[in-house]
Enzyme design. Structure first.
Site, PDB file in Angstrom:
ATOM      1  N   VAL A 129     -12.224  -5.834   1.160  1.00 46.97           N
ATOM      2  CA  VAL A 129     -11.934  -4.787   1.454  1.00 46.97           C
ATOM      3  C   VAL A 129     -11.000  -4.939   2.961  1.00 46.97           C
ATOM      4  O   VAL A 129     -11.768  -5.223   4.211  1.00 46.97           O
ATOM      5  CB  VAL A 129     -13.328  -3.596   1.595  1.00 46.97           C
ATOM      6  CG1 VAL A 129     -12.566  -1.644   1.988  1.00 46.97           C
ATOM      7  CG2 VAL A 129     -14.041  -3.396   0.554  1.00 46.97           C
ATOM      8  N   GLY A 130     -10.030  -3.944   3.075  1.00 44.74           N
ATOM      9  CA  GLY A 130      -8.996  -3.584   4.307  1.00 44.74           C
ATOM     10  C   GLY A 130      -8.820  -2.991   4.913  1.00 44.74           C
ATOM     11  O   GLY A 130     -10.520  -1.416   4.426  1.00 44.74           O
ATOM     12  N   THR A 172       0.605  -1.547  -0.204  1.00 42.15           N
ATOM     13  CA  THR A 172      -0.331   0.261   0.184  1.00 42.15           C
ATOM     14  C   THR A 172       0.468   1.364  -0.023  1.00 42.15           C
ATOM     15  O   THR A 172       2.813   1.130   0.495  1.00 42.15           O
ATOM     16  CB  THR A 172      -0.567   0.105   1.288  1.00 42.15           C
ATOM     17  OG1 THR A 172      -1.995  -0.783   0.841  1.00 42.15           O
ATOM     18  CG2 THR A 172      -1.559   1.091   1.542  1.00 42.15           C
TER      19      THR A 172
HETATM   20  N1  ASP Z   1      -3.944  -2.638   4.246  1.00 40.86           N
HETATM   21  C1  ASP Z   1      -3.718  -3.123   2.880  1.00 40.86           C
HETATM   22  C2  ASP Z   1      -4.893  -3.786   3.647  1.00 40.86           C
HETATM   23  O1  ASP Z   1      -5.124  -4.480   4.019  1.00 40.86           O
HETATM   24  C3  ASP Z   1      -2.847  -4.472   2.585  1.00 40.86           C
HETATM   25  C4  ASP Z   1      -1.159  -3.168   2.689  1.00 40.86           C
HETATM   26  O2  ASP Z   1      -1.157  -2.138   3.086  1.00 40.86           O
HETATM   27  O3  ASP Z   1      -0.271  -3.558   1.719  1.00 40.86           O
HETATM   28  O4  ASP Z   1      -5.550  -3.695   1.687  1.00 40.86           O
END
Ligand code: ASP
Length: 307
Positions: free
Chosen positions: A200-201, A171
């Site tokens: 969805v994160g 991310t």
């Molecule tokens: N936090 C992001 C998610 O869980 C993934 C990431 O940080 O690369 O969607």
């Protein structure tokens, strides 16, 4: 009386994810990431140094990282378990508490820009799926051609991992304080590798992956989103400052060291006076930091705070 020549304070930090171990990466991958971090940090810094707003700096820096292809956001998106791209992003204005977010969209390669339009052009906070895609098109964003996303062009599931099985988080995010004392935060992602369609994160969830409030600080997270969502990490850090009298640096370090399981991810934060904190409990976190005093640094891990 203050001298007219004293530079007005501003500061900015970026991240490009906390997945993988930079020690295992080849020089080409390290160079490409470092180069992109430098370009993104320059874009954000230039906005702030010219007296632009924190929100504009966030959009400028994150857009560079989305366009770059070396991060799990925008062009470099990882794919879902069924081979599709689903992008999430959010942005928050610490001056007004306005915020906007999109999730599970793929019509446009710059979801951070669409999130900002959700904030500024609608009365909503979060648009998802086809609704977010339709909104992006109604706002005139160019449609990303089907092969725009690198992962969809290659036979590998993850265009940017180079076979590193631990490289699950890539991310991108940015926090900034402008010369007017306003804070902002933004985060953009394709989510974790091979996520279930529709998953969805934390990144588009205000309070989990992104938060900003002028009096307390601005936060952007990266890592295993479910862990950040369960603890409402971005807002919890601000709440620790607001209600427990901690510094944002103390709150961030304690959360990374003691609250989140080792290997979960990383956090970038900026407090009300512009102090930058960078922390992760993974082997690496791509980062950049700059301020009005001439600081301009990028790296692939933060030695001092890595466990
Ligand atoms: N936090 C992001 C998610 O869980 C993934 C990431 O940080 O690369 O969607």
């Amino acid at each position: 009386m203050q001298s007219q020549n004293v530079a007005k304070p501003w500061s900015i930090a970026i991240h490009g994810g906390a997945g993988g171990d930079p020690k295992a990466w080849g020089p080409e991958k390290c160079d490409a990431r470092m180069r992109a971090l430098g370009v993104a940090l320059t874009a954000g810094r230039d906005v702030l140094a010219a007296g632009g707003t924190a929100l504009d700096a966030i959009e400028a820096a994150v857009t560079v990282l989305e366009d770059d292809g070396n991060f799990h956001a925008g062009r470099g998106a990882t794919l879902t378990s069924t081979g599709n791209v689903e992008l999430d992003a959010s942005i928050m204005d610490g001056a007004s508490a306005n915020c906007g977010a999109v999730a599970a969209m793929n019509a446009c390669g710059n979801p951070i820009r669409v999130a900002r339009r959700v904030m500024q052009q609608t009365s909503h906070v979060l648009l998802v799926g086809p609704g977010a895609d339709a909104f992006a098109q109604s706002q005139g964003f160019p449609l990303a051609p089907p092969d725009y996303f690198l992962g969809t062009r290659t036979s590998t599931r993850d265009a940017t991992s180079d076979g590193d099985p631990n490289f699950r988080f890539g991310t991108v995010g940015c926090v900034a304080r402008d010369t007017y004392g306003d804070l902002a935060s933004g985060t953009s992602t394709s989510g974790t590798n091979e996520k279930l369609p529709g998953r969805v994160g934390d990144s588009p969830i205000i309070g989990a992956g992104t938060f900003a409030a002028n009096s307390y600080g601005a936060v952007s997270t990266t890592g295993l989103g479910e862990e950040f969502m369960r603890r409402c990490v971005a807002y919890d850090l601000i709440a620790q400052v607001r209600y427990a009298g901690r510094t944002l640096d103390e709150a961030t370090s304690e959360t990374i060291r003691r609250q989140l399981p080792v290997g979960t991810g990383g956090i970038i934060a900026i407090d009300a006076v512009g102090t930058i904190t960078l922390a992760h409990n993974t082997p690496g976190m791509s980062w950049g930091a700059a301020d009005h005093q001439g600081r301009f640094e990028t790296g692939l891990r933060v030695n001092a705070l890595t466990l």
